[in-house]
Design an enzyme around this catalytic site. Structure first.
Site: not given
Ligand code: IPE
Ligand code: IPE
Ligand code: MG
Length: 248
Positions: A21, A69
């Protein structure tokens, strides 16, 4: 002594899972578009895979794209999928040279056709490699995976090939995408976020969680070693007392 030399190889996690991330924030810091961060994250993937293989970590699972996502801006999703296709085809040779097998977990059928094909080809070409298995979590979310497992279990119950009384932990394990893999003992998340974000909820039940503020494109081998060393200093009790573990 370097960090790597301090690692106790007899206490190495067999399976390490990583939530990669911070690519977007990294790009923003450089005054660039988000995709620039994703492109630079590839170097960190290479470094980490190499470090895992060198140490002898058997499974490395990387969370590359979540079900959620898909809700990002269309141009980012398209650019990410293109990056994925390109990277997978470019890295297959290196995977083979390093005896690394590629596998994937997630709703792979939802990937664009070229991406799916590239992935299948790379998995096929590397399937006999045995040093380390690199598992890409793509279009993956744990709730999707659990729903999918429940559907297939329910199907077996409906057709009388499985009785509800015989459903055990093993039944669930066998119906998850990770069937046959050891559970991750260590989960690393970069970028300072302290959450799981729908990643391996069942499998991480007893994993040690390690969080670092480093953004993914800055993550290097040394950071990976640091996470493993931190893991090796923890006491994994699995519900028992400390004394019980010592007297063993
Ligand atoms: C992780 O980086 C990569 C993916 C989720 C595909 P992000 O893109 O989430 O970066 P941040 O969290 O916005 O900085
Ligand atoms: C988790 O990161 C998914 C991947 C790394 C692929 P996100 O950036 O999507 O997670 P949230 O939205 O911050 O929880
Ligand atoms: Mg993020």
């Amino acid at each position: 002594m370097s960090l790597k030399e301090n690692i106790n190889l007899s206490k190495l996690p067999q399976h390490i899972a990583i939530i990669m991330d911070g690519n977007g924030r990294w790009a923003k810091q450089q005054g660039e578009q988000r995709i620039f961060g994703h492109e630079n994250g590839v170097r960190s993937v290479r470094d980490t895979v190499e470090a895992a293989a060198e140490l002898g970590v058997k499974y490395l699972t990387l969370y590359a794209f979540s079900t959620e996502n898909w809700n990002r801006p269309q141009e980012e999703v398209i650019a990410l999928m293109q990056l994925l296709v390109h990277t997978i085809s470019a890295e297959t040779k290196t995977l083979n040279e390093n005896n690394i097998r590629l596998q994937a977990i997630g709703d792979l059928k939802s990937l664009p056709q070229d991406c799916f094909n590239e992935l299948q080809e790379a998995m096929e070409k590397t399937k006999s490699n045995s040093r380390t298995t690199l598992v890409l979590a793509l279009s993956y979310s744990s709730r999707w995976e659990i729903i999918d497992a429940v559907k297939r279990i329910a199907e077996k119950v409906t057709t009388n090939t499985l009785s509800p009384q015989n459903i055990t932990e093993q039944t669930i394990n066998e119906h998850l995408c990770t069937a046959g893999m050891p559970e991750p003992e260590l989960m690393i998340r970069t970028s300072g976020e302290h959450r799981i974000s729908n990643f391996l909820l069942w499998q991480l039940a007893y994993a040690e969680l390690y969080f670092t503020d480093k953004l993914w494109p800055d993550f290097r081998k040394e950071d990976f070693y640091e996470a493993i060393l931190d893991y090796q200093n923890r006491e994994r009790r699995f519900g028992k007392t400390s004394e019980q573990l010592i007297s063993k």
